[in-house]
Design an enzyme around this catalytic site. Structure first.
Site, mmCIF file in Angstrom:
data_model
loop_
_atom_site.group_PDB
_atom_site.id
_atom_site.type_symbol
_atom_site.label_atom_id
_atom_site.label_comp_id
_atom_site.label_asym_id
_atom_site.label_seq_id
_atom_site.Cartn_x
_atom_site.Cartn_y
_atom_site.Cartn_z
ATOM 1 N N HIS A 151 0.768 -1.293 -0.165
ATOM 2 C CA HIS A 151 0.019 -0.062 0.030
ATOM 3 C C HIS A 151 0.969 1.247 -0.016
ATOM 4 O O HIS A 151 0.344 2.284 0.482
ATOM 5 C CB HIS A 151 -1.058 -0.064 1.055
ATOM 6 C CG HIS A 151 -2.096 0.910 0.913
ATOM 7 N ND1 HIS A 151 -2.720 1.131 -0.270
ATOM 8 C CD2 HIS A 151 -3.093 1.546 1.923
ATOM 9 C CE1 HIS A 151 -3.820 1.963 -0.228
ATOM 10 N NE2 HIS A 151 -3.843 2.219 1.028
ATOM 11 N N HIS A 260 -0.878 2.621 7.457
ATOM 12 C CA HIS A 260 -0.882 3.120 5.970
ATOM 13 C C HIS A 260 0.418 3.726 5.578
ATOM 14 O O HIS A 260 1.189 4.387 6.274
ATOM 15 C CB HIS A 260 -1.682 4.363 5.938
ATOM 16 C CG HIS A 260 -3.047 4.151 5.034
ATOM 17 N ND1 HIS A 260 -4.039 3.232 5.742
ATOM 18 C CD2 HIS A 260 -3.347 4.360 3.990
ATOM 19 C CE1 HIS A 260 -5.007 3.106 4.875
ATOM 20 N NE2 HIS A 260 -4.946 3.878 3.788
ATOM 21 N N SER A 311 -3.230 5.655 10.478
ATOM 22 C CA SER A 311 -2.165 6.702 9.656
ATOM 23 C C SER A 311 -0.914 6.471 10.358
ATOM 24 O O SER A 311 -0.962 6.358 11.458
ATOM 25 C CB SER A 311 -2.847 8.035 9.973
ATOM 26 O OG SER A 311 -1.565 8.924 9.412
ATOM 27 N N GLU A 497 -9.128 -2.510 2.003
ATOM 28 C CA GLU A 497 -8.653 -1.911 3.249
ATOM 29 C C GLU A 497 -9.481 -2.197 4.345
ATOM 30 O O GLU A 497 -10.978 -1.950 3.952
ATOM 31 C CB GLU A 497 -8.040 -0.738 3.191
ATOM 32 C CG GLU A 497 -7.487 -0.364 1.925
ATOM 33 C CD GLU A 497 -6.873 1.186 1.609
ATOM 34 O OE1 GLU A 497 -6.473 1.638 2.624
ATOM 35 O OE2 GLU A 497 -7.197 1.760 0.464
ATOM 36 N N SER A 673 19.003 2.801 -3.426
ATOM 37 C CA SER A 673 19.434 3.124 -2.124
ATOM 38 C C SER A 673 18.702 4.258 -1.351
ATOM 39 O O SER A 673 18.308 5.263 -2.126
ATOM 40 C CB SER A 673 20.881 3.652 -2.163
ATOM 41 O OG SER A 673 21.662 2.484 -2.845
ATOM 42 N N THR A 676 20.185 7.769 -1.810
ATOM 43 C CA THR A 676 20.229 8.629 -3.130
ATOM 44 C C THR A 676 18.771 8.991 -3.353
ATOM 45 O O THR A 676 17.801 8.268 -3.141
ATOM 46 C CB THR A 676 20.785 7.552 -4.305
ATOM 47 O OG1 THR A 676 19.876 6.584 -4.511
ATOM 48 C CG2 THR A 676 22.286 7.455 -3.809
#
Ligand code: NAG
Ligand code: NAG
Ligand code: NAG
Ligand code: NAG
Ligand code: NAG
Ligand code: NAG
Ligand code: NAG
Length: 739
Positions: A151, A260, A311, A497, A673, A676
């Protein structure tokens, strides 16, 4: 311009209108190219010979783990989750991976796959199952393969066949779905190839301060005596499976936690696996010491649980304009409405928040992995059915039966959530339609039928998707329900969900059924979210009554949860009685072909370099020296990343270190990575830049480095693309400055 939209909300009315309009214009006037996709049978590699199931001597299980890159196009494609039309992919923060676990008890086999994607769609699942069928015959099937999406809201869309989701994705886009299908199948291939005798342990713990109920007003509507049984309004439990070989060497780890992955907000345009994906990353980097991300044998997956109302933005919501608290009932602000009520934290920016949630989850999983003692024993089972969710009759008690509805979304769907609010004047928690928007809806789509309105009551219907079939049905009717058990652990695959309390009810029902006649003793029932088919949300009946975002997105009506509970009970009972083979298969879902599968993703335009410049040329050079903790940055003249085609298992960028002893460069980071960031920035006049940032970790070795970028540019529509590369100047990284 910043437009916001909801977590997991798949469209705003506005977007729908614009897109509908575009669609119609495109088709009738022929201004835009509409791609009609045809599905020819493709050529396949020679299938691997299925490995015969052999009973291991010391232990009942054969275990295979595998991981593969499933990163699709990182430019021009909408990111899936916030349905924000401005959130179009433009680069990579972290790559997306599919992680597969195969468990065989000597006679039966089950497969669990967790992929760093927004959700598994029915289309994706059907395409994966077709591929597996071609490669493995009947070994891997709809009943014993469970596919779950983490998700993340920062993965490319484009892999849906139902119209509402196609609109949110700008259509069905072959390169998008192909990357995910191939990544998932490759992860299963890898797991299949390395199957060996092994052991599995289960362990459970708590991750605190990492999830927060974003619809407490809904939660509080659940019966008090039910709420009193739980300390928290979200599940803080993490369940971890540890996989080892017979020598006790770790093969992999699989965990479920209800959060989430919306730590990265809708302003982010880089492909990212978000918090749960980063937890995988941290665990794998720890175990596969010295490997680049996505490499090494140890596989760590973090799947999502009953995270529908959970959340990660744990500092909670407030009004960003005034700093006030948002309204409890409708999450709106006195000035600015829902849009300005947003939740943040725990970090100071979205990257830091992603990292903190990931570390919390990873650290607990690592503890549990280290301390796992309870060994799983016994058979594996798989139970699966297709259910027509628009037509389920539920026996509530001896006198009452209720029914599910044809799908529809309510007004609060367009309000979004505190993880990303809608940009129109919708608010959550409304059981009244808005005459203004209803009027517009009626004008364009026609009013919802009385039957649907009554069925969904008290939901004021915004989109009567069950009555919308152009160019293809807007929502699924046929949905997968599935349970897999491994010893005493039962994995329940939610097709969408599910809220905290709804998930608890499902777990309890499944546990009860499994325990009948002592078939299972104290089973651990785990909810896995976003599995197999996407159908938005499932709330409890009581939560549904207040119609916040999650209730408005419970598309099969107020009795959706009761219907799932009934279906999952049926599957659990079949497992407990050893009668899974007798379960009716149910109606097969459709596999649409032909002109209904539209794509609005434009063909890749021609690339142009600025005057007197060449592709790969550096426009903004690195500094000569950086101290650890600083950010090295370089900007190149770039081509569209889509020109590079399928970039799975490859990289657009490298950070390389010079070794004086050998005179050679070695790659220390790729675009997978965490350190980066590869930003692809599209400009006007067909020009674009690639800006590469290296957030130099404090652990970096001092020395000489360079940053490189690899891409392809397109000169014209008929000539093949041309490869290019560029390199920054060499620069020095120091532990402290010596000038
Ligand atoms: C939200 O609810 C409050 C009362 O709780 C009300 O005053 C306010 O008008 C509502 N806001 C909107 C936008 O509906
Ligand atoms: C997204 O996160 C960034 C910080 O990384 C913050 O500046 C921005 O306000 C956030 N936007 C939203 C809509 O949450
Ligand atoms: C699902 O059920 C509805 C209502 O009975 C029916 O109209 C529809 O044809 C069914 N769908 C399928 C695919 O069987
Ligand atoms: C059955 O359920 C309905 C709806 O919840 C309720 O009104 C009714 O009293 C229940 N009947 C019995 C016999 O429990
Ligand atoms: C939303 O905006 C429209 C147009 O400005 C207006 O007619 C309608 O009353 C508004 N709805 C609410 C709930 O404020
Ligand atoms: C490109 O190079 C030519 C020849 O050297 C020069 O006259 C022109 O000004 C350059 N253009 C730019 C934009 O630098
Ligand atoms: C690329 O970078 C250069 C140098 O910073 C800048 O002048 C130019 O506007 C950028 N182009 C795009 C397309 O962002």
């Amino acid at each position: 311009m910043a437009r916001k939209s909801a977590c997991c909300r798949l469209s705003t009315l506005e977007v729908l209108l614009i897109v509908l309009f575009l669609l119609m214009t495109a088709i009738s006037v022929g201004l835009v190219t509409v791609f009609v996709l045809h599905f020819n049978s493709q050529t396949h590699e020679t299938p691997d010979e299925p490995i015969p199931s052999v009973k291991p001597e010391r232990n009942p299980y054969l275990i295979g783990v595998g991981r593969a890159d499933c990163t699709g196009p990182v430019a021009d494609v909408p990111l899936m989750g916030y349905a924000n039309p401005s959130q179009i992919a433009g680069g990579i923060h972290t790559r997306l991976f599919s992680r597969a676990f195969i468990v065989d008890d000597g006679s039966k086999r089950v497969v669990f796959v967790s992929a760093d994607i927004g959700m598994v769609s029915q289309r994706l699942r059907l395409e994966v199952l077709k591929e597996l069928q071609v490669k493995y015959g009947d070994l891997y099937r709809e009943d014993n393969v469970m596919l779950s999406g983490t998700h993340t809201h920062s993965g490319p869309g484009g892999y849906f066949q139902y119209t509402l989701f196609m609109i949110a994705s700008q259509g069905y886009y072959k390169p998008s779905i192909q990357a995910i299908v191939n990544g998932i199948v490759k992860s299963v291939d890898a797991a299949h190839r390395n199957i060996k005798p092994g052991r599995i342990f289960v362990n459970k713990g708590v991750v605190a301060d990492s999830n927060l109920n974003r619809s407490p007003h809904s939660y509080m509507n659940n019966p008090e005596e039910e709420r009193n049984r739980y300390k928290t309004t979200t599940d803080e439990q993490i369940v971890t499976l540890k996989f080892t070989d017979l020598d006790g060497d770790g093969l992999g780890v699989l965990s479920w936690f209800a959060v989430h992955p919306v730590s990265m907000n809708y302003t982010n345009r880089m492909v990212s696996s978000d918090n749960l994906g980063h937890a995988s990353y941290l665990f794998e980097q720890d175990k596969n010491l010295g490997s680049l991300p996505g490499q090494g044998p140890f596989v760590a997956a973090f799947a999502t649980g009953n995270s529908g109302d959970a959340s990660p933005n744990v500092r909670g919501p407030h009004c960003v304009n005034t700093g006030e608290k948002c309204d409890f009932v409708n999450s709106s602000c006195p000035v600015g409405g829902s849009r300005l009520c947003m939740a943040f934290g725990p970090g100071n920016d979205m990257f830091e928040s992603t990292r903190i949630i990931a570390e919390n989850v990873y650290k607990e999983a690592k503890e549990l992995y280290g301390g796992a003692q309870q060994e799983l024993r016994g058979s594996v089972h798989a139970a699966h059915q297709w259910v027509n969710m628009t037509d389920v009759t539920v026996q509530l008690n001896s006198t009452h039966t209720v029914k599910t509805c044809r799908p529809a979304l309510g007004h609060s769907f367009a309000a979004g959530t505190i993880d990303g609010g809608g940009d129109l004047n919708f608010t959550q928690g409304t059981t009244e339609g808005d005459p203004f928007w209803d009027g517009i809806r009626d004008l364009i789509l026609g009013p919802p039928s009385k039957e649907i309105q009554e069925c969904h009551n008290p939901k004021p219907i915004l989109f009567s998707t069950g009555e919308m079939n152009w160019p293809l049905p807007w929502h699924p009717e046929i949905v997968d329900v599935q349970i897999i058990t491994i010893g005493s652990v039962a994995l329940v695959a939610m097709p969408g969900e599910v809220t905290t309390m709804a998930g608890r009810r499902i777990r309890e029902a499944v546990r009860q059924e499994l325990e009948v006649d002592g078939a299972f003793s104290s089973p651990d029932v785990v909810i896995t979210g976003l599995c197999n088919t996407y159908t938005h949300y499932t709330t409890t009946y009581e939560e549904y009554q207040v119609q916040r975002y999650e209730g408005a997105s419970t598309i099969y009506g107020p009795h959706t949860l009761s219907a799932y509970v009934q279906n999952f009970r049926g599957l659990a009972k079949a497992i407990a009685q050893g009668k899974t083979a007798e379960l009716p298969k149910g109606p097969e879902p459709p596999f649409f072909t032909g002109s209904g599968l539209i794509s609005l993703i434009p063909p890749i335009p021609v690339d142009k370099a600025p005057e007197n410049a060449t592709f790969g040329q550096v426009l903004e050079q690195v500094n000569p020296v950086y101290k650890v903790g600083e950010v090295a940055s370089v900007t190149f003249v770039a081509g569209n990343p889509r020109n590079s085609g399928d970039m799975r298992d490859r990289t657009y960028i490298t950070v390389e270190k010079f070794h004086t002893s050998t005179g050679a460069w070695s790659v220390v980071h790729t675009d997978a990575s965490w350190e980066t960031r590869f930003y692809w920035i599209k400009g006007s006049d067909k020009q674009s830049n690639a800006t590469v940032e290296w957030h130099i970790p404090r652990s970096a070795e001092a020395g000489v480095y360079r940053i490189r970028h690899f891409g392809h540019y397109k000169k014209g529509f008929i000539v093949p693309v041309t490869a290019y590369e560029g390199s920054s100047d060499e620069f020095r990284v120091t532990k402290s400055f010596y000038y």
